[in-house]
Design a protein around this motif. Structure first.
Motif, PDB file in Angstrom:
ATOM      1  N   TRP A  99       0.829  -1.205   0.000  1.00  0.00           N
ATOM      2  CA  TRP A  99       0.000   0.000   0.000  1.00  0.00           C
ATOM      3  C   TRP A  99       0.863   1.254   0.000  1.00  0.00           C
ATOM      4  O   TRP A  99       0.531   2.245  -0.667  1.00  0.00           O
ATOM      5  CB  TRP A  99      -0.921  -0.002   1.217  1.00  0.00           C
ATOM      6  N   LEU A 100       1.966   1.231   0.743  1.00  0.00           N
ATOM      7  CA  LEU A 100       2.834   2.408   0.834  1.00  0.00           C
ATOM      8  C   LEU A 100       3.371   2.822  -0.530  1.00  0.00           C
ATOM      9  O   LEU A 100       3.539   4.014  -0.795  1.00  0.00           O
ATOM     10  CB  LEU A 100       3.999   2.134   1.789  1.00  0.00           C
ATOM     11  N   ARG A 101       3.661   1.868  -1.388  1.00  0.00           N
ATOM     12  CA  ARG A 101       4.157   2.218  -2.726  1.00  0.00           C
ATOM     13  C   ARG A 101       3.154   3.105  -3.448  1.00  0.00           C
ATOM     14  O   ARG A 101       3.520   4.101  -4.087  1.00  0.00           O
ATOM     15  CB  ARG A 101       4.420   0.939  -3.535  1.00  0.00           C
ATOM     16  N   SER A 102       1.879   2.738  -3.367  1.00  0.00           N
ATOM     17  CA  SER A 102       0.840   3.552  -3.997  1.00  0.00           C
ATOM     18  C   SER A 102       0.679   4.888  -3.287  1.00  0.00           C
ATOM     19  O   SER A 102       0.530   5.940  -3.932  1.00  0.00           O
ATOM     20  CB  SER A 102      -0.497   2.806  -3.979  1.00  0.00           C
ATOM     21  N   ALA A 103       0.703   4.864  -1.942  1.00  0.00           N
ATOM     22  CA  ALA A 103       0.475   6.081  -1.167  1.00  0.00           C
ATOM     23  C   ALA A 103       1.589   7.098  -1.375  1.00  0.00           C
ATOM     24  O   ALA A 103       1.336   8.303  -1.486  1.00  0.00           O
ATOM     25  CB  ALA A 103       0.356   5.726   0.318  1.00  0.00           C
ATOM     26  N   LEU A 104       2.826   6.631  -1.438  1.00  0.00           N
ATOM     27  CA  LEU A 104       3.946   7.544  -1.675  1.00  0.00           C
ATOM     28  C   LEU A 104       3.846   8.179  -3.054  1.00  0.00           C
ATOM     29  O   LEU A 104       4.182   9.351  -3.242  1.00  0.00           O
ATOM     30  CB  LEU A 104       5.269   6.790  -1.521  1.00  0.00           C
ATOM     31  N   THR A 105       3.368   7.410  -4.023  1.00  0.00           N
ATOM     32  CA  THR A 105       3.170   7.962  -5.365  1.00  0.00           C
ATOM     33  C   THR A 105       2.104   9.053  -5.344  1.00  0.00           C
ATOM     34  O   THR A 105       2.248  10.094  -6.001  1.00  0.00           O
ATOM     35  CB  THR A 105       2.755   6.846  -6.339  1.00  0.00           C
ATOM     36  N   LEU A 106       1.038   8.829  -4.561  1.00  0.00           N
ATOM     37  CA  LEU A 106      -0.012   9.835  -4.453  1.00  0.00           C
ATOM     38  C   LEU A 106       0.528  11.161  -3.938  1.00  0.00           C
ATOM     39  O   LEU A 106       0.193  12.234  -4.448  1.00  0.00           O
ATOM     40  CB  LEU A 106      -1.116   9.336  -3.513  1.00  0.00           C
ATOM     41  N   LEU A 107       1.380  11.097  -2.911  1.00  0.00           N
ATOM     42  CA  LEU A 107       1.874  12.326  -2.293  1.00  0.00           C
ATOM     43  C   LEU A 107       2.943  13.024  -3.121  1.00  0.00           C
ATOM     44  O   LEU A 107       3.367  14.121  -2.774  1.00  0.00           O
ATOM     45  CB  LEU A 107       2.392  12.044  -0.884  1.00  0.00           C
ATOM     46  N   ARG A 108       3.383  12.397  -4.200  1.00  0.00           N
ATOM     47  CA  ARG A 108       4.293  13.104  -5.110  1.00  0.00           C
ATOM     48  C   ARG A 108       3.531  14.121  -5.949  1.00  0.00           C
ATOM     49  O   ARG A 108       4.147  14.984  -6.574  1.00  0.00           O
ATOM     50  CB  ARG A 108       5.013  12.099  -6.015  1.00  0.00           C
ATOM     51  N   ASP A 109       2.208  14.005  -5.949  1.00  0.00           N
ATOM     52  CA  ASP A 109       1.391  15.011  -6.625  1.00  0.00           C
ATOM     53  C   ASP A 109       1.380  16.276  -5.780  1.00  0.00           C
ATOM     54  O   ASP A 109       0.945  16.256  -4.620  1.00  0.00           O
ATOM     55  CB  ASP A 109      -0.036  14.485  -6.807  1.00  0.00           C
ATOM     56  N   ALA A 110       1.861  17.377  -6.322  1.00  0.00           N
ATOM     57  CA  ALA A 110       2.034  18.600  -5.546  1.00  0.00           C
ATOM     58  C   ALA A 110       0.710  19.123  -4.994  1.00  0.00           C
ATOM     59  O   ALA A 110       0.651  19.621  -3.861  1.00  0.00           O
ATOM     60  CB  ALA A 110       2.698  19.675  -6.402  1.00  0.00           C
ATOM     61  N   ASP A 111      -0.358  18.995  -5.769  1.00  0.00           N
ATOM     62  CA  ASP A 111      -1.647  19.506  -5.318  1.00  0.00           C
ATOM     63  C   ASP A 111      -2.153  18.723  -4.105  1.00  0.00           C
ATOM     64  O   ASP A 111      -2.586  19.312  -3.108  1.00  0.00           O
ATOM     65  CB  ASP A 111      -2.660  19.416  -6.457  1.00  0.00           C
ATOM     66  N   LEU A 112      -2.101  17.379  -4.169  1.00  0.00           N
ATOM     67  CA  LEU A 112      -2.547  16.572  -3.037  1.00  0.00           C
ATOM     68  C   LEU A 112      -1.655  16.781  -1.823  1.00  0.00           C
ATOM     69  O   LEU A 112      -2.130  16.852  -0.686  1.00  0.00           O
ATOM     70  CB  LEU A 112      -2.580  15.087  -3.411  1.00  0.00           C
ATOM     71  N   ALA A 113      -0.347  16.894  -2.048  1.00  0.00           N
ATOM     72  CA  ALA A 113       0.573  17.142  -0.936  1.00  0.00           C
ATOM     73  C   ALA A 113       0.242  18.449  -0.230  1.00  0.00           C
ATOM     74  O   ALA A 113       0.270  18.531   1.012  1.00  0.00           O
ATOM     75  CB  ALA A 113       2.008  17.156  -1.441  1.00  0.00           C
ATOM     76  N   GLU A 114      -0.107  19.467  -0.996  1.00  0.00           N
ATOM     77  CA  GLU A 114      -0.457  20.750  -0.384  1.00  0.00           C
ATOM     78  C   GLU A 114      -1.785  20.677   0.359  1.00  0.00           C
ATOM     79  O   GLU A 114      -1.926  21.201   1.465  1.00  0.00           O
ATOM     80  CB  GLU A 114      -0.526  21.827  -1.472  1.00  0.00           C
ATOM     81  N   ARG A 115      -2.762  20.001  -0.238  1.00  0.00           N
ATOM     82  CA  ARG A 115      -4.085  19.910   0.394  1.00  0.00           C
ATOM     83  C   ARG A 115      -4.053  19.097   1.674  1.00  0.00           C
ATOM     84  O   ARG A 115      -4.846  19.348   2.584  1.00  0.00           O
ATOM     85  CB  ARG A 115      -5.084  19.290  -0.592  1.00  0.00           C
ATOM     86  N   THR A 116      -3.174  18.120   1.774  1.00  0.00           N
ATOM     87  CA  THR A 116      -3.130  17.270   2.961  1.00  0.00           C
ATOM     88  C   THR A 116      -2.108  17.730   3.989  1.00  0.00           C
ATOM     89  O   THR A 116      -2.018  17.148   5.071  1.00  0.00           O
ATOM     90  CB  THR A 116      -2.818  15.815   2.568  1.00  0.00           C
ATOM     91  N   ALA A 117      -1.342  18.773   3.688  1.00  0.00           N
ATOM     92  CA  ALA A 117      -0.295  19.243   4.601  1.00  0.00           C
ATOM     93  C   ALA A 117      -0.810  19.560   6.013  1.00  0.00           C
ATOM     94  O   ALA A 117      -0.098  19.312   6.997  1.00  0.00           O
ATOM     95  CB  ALA A 117       0.411  20.458   4.006  1.00  0.00           C
ATOM     96  N   PRO A 118      -2.052  20.105   6.201  1.00  0.00           N
ATOM     97  CA  PRO A 118      -2.526  20.377   7.565  1.00  0.00           C
ATOM     98  C   PRO A 118      -2.591  19.151   8.461  1.00  0.00           C
ATOM     99  O   PRO A 118      -2.608  19.282   9.695  1.00  0.00           O
ATOM    100  CB  PRO A 118      -3.924  20.974   7.336  1.00  0.00           C
TER     101      PRO A 118
END
Length: 300
Positions: free
Chosen positions: A43-62
């Motif tokens: 699962w982590l392989r997929s999840a780490l790929t998700l967070l490489r998306d700058a928009d999702l990384a910014e939205r989830t930063a809080p």
């Protein structure tokens, strides 16, 4: 050493719950520190790929600033019900929703199935061995001294439940136990690592199609998925069948003595009988995967 003191009223007010909010937060932390969660590597392989998306990384930063969640108030709470109890903070609820939708919700049927199976096991243990053995089996770090539960994971100084009882919450992403308290009255919660978490990302196929020839492929697949308690809605999501078709197949399986059902509030859970478990073991075990229960990228 932390401690929680129990009275008679606390013992009779022990209950179980599942917290999608906690799993969302804990899974996000797992991505930030994957070295502590190698059991979730597929699962982590997929999840780490998700967070490489700058928009999702910014939205989830809080989520990085969210240090605790409120204890679950309902045994089968939905994510929005728990978000309503979350302390207001700018962007926090939206951050939870963003990570839930991307990293957790696609896999929630299988995560919830493992958590519900753990609760079913603890309920049987409670009936057979009593509450002391239930707590003893949650984590090796939990020990008893008289009426006091001891562990490095518990509050220091000791907490007194004052008759409110406690909610026991299995979690797939916990490293150890964790004690949660909320603002105002209400039960605190003890989160503990679920059983069988190592099976969460397994992908097993049947050794042969004998059971499918006997029952039909759809019924055989549904039977495999009831190795853990599941509702009609969950089974429909995991197989891609309509809820009506699932209900018809379950009625046939129940009439044949292959599944049993039990109702809790608005939900009816179906689980394989002992006869069905024996048939599944001979046929190669449960089948994983499904339409709304995706295999994480990299699963072997």
């Amino acid at each position: 050493m932390g401690a929680v003191r129990f009275g008679v009223d606390d013992i009779v007010n022990v209950r179980f719950a599942i917290s999608p909010l906690w799993e969302t937060l804990a899974s996000y932390r797992a991505v930030l520190d994957p070295g502590l969660h190698v059991i979730h590597l597929p699962w982590l392989r997929s999840a780490l790929t998700l967070l490489r998306d700058a928009d999702l990384a910014e939205r989830t930063a809080p989520l990085k600033s969210l240090v605790r969640t409120p204890p679950p108030r309902c045994p089968l709470a939905e994510i929005e019900e728990e978000l309503a109890l979350l302390a207001p903070a700018p962007g926090l609820a939206d951050a939870v929703r963003a990570w839930w939708a991307a990293g957790v919700q696609p896999y929630w049927p299988r995560i919830r199935a493992v958590l519900e199976a753990d609760i079913a096991y603890r309920a049987r243990q409670l009936a057979e061995d009593g509450i002391r053995e239930v707590f003893a089996g949650l984590n090796p770090a939990l020990t008893w001294s008289g009426d006091t539960l001891l562990s490095p994971h518990l509050p220091d100084p000791a907490a007194c439940l004052d008759g409110a009882g406690i909610t026991l919450v299995p979690t797939a992403f916990a490293v150890g136990c964790r004690f949660l308290t909320g603002d105002g009255p209400g039960q605190p919660a003890l989160l503990y690592p679920t059983r069988a978490v190592g099976t969460l990302w397994e992908r097993r196929e049947p050794a042969d199609d004998g059971l499918a020839r006997l029952l039909g492929r759809s019924r055989a697949r549904l039977l495999a998925l009831t190795s853990s308690p599941a509702t009609t809605t969950q089974l429909a999501a995991r197989t891609g069948l309509s809820p009506g078709a699932v209900s018809q197949h379950l009625a046939v399986l129940r009439a044949a003595g292959l599944v049993t059902s039990h109702r809790y509030r608005r939900e009816v859970n179906y689980v394989a009988s002992d006869l069905a478990v024996a048939l599944l073991e001979r046929g190669g075990g449960p089948v994983r995967g499904g339409q709304a229960d995706r295999e994480p990228t990299g699963t072997a």
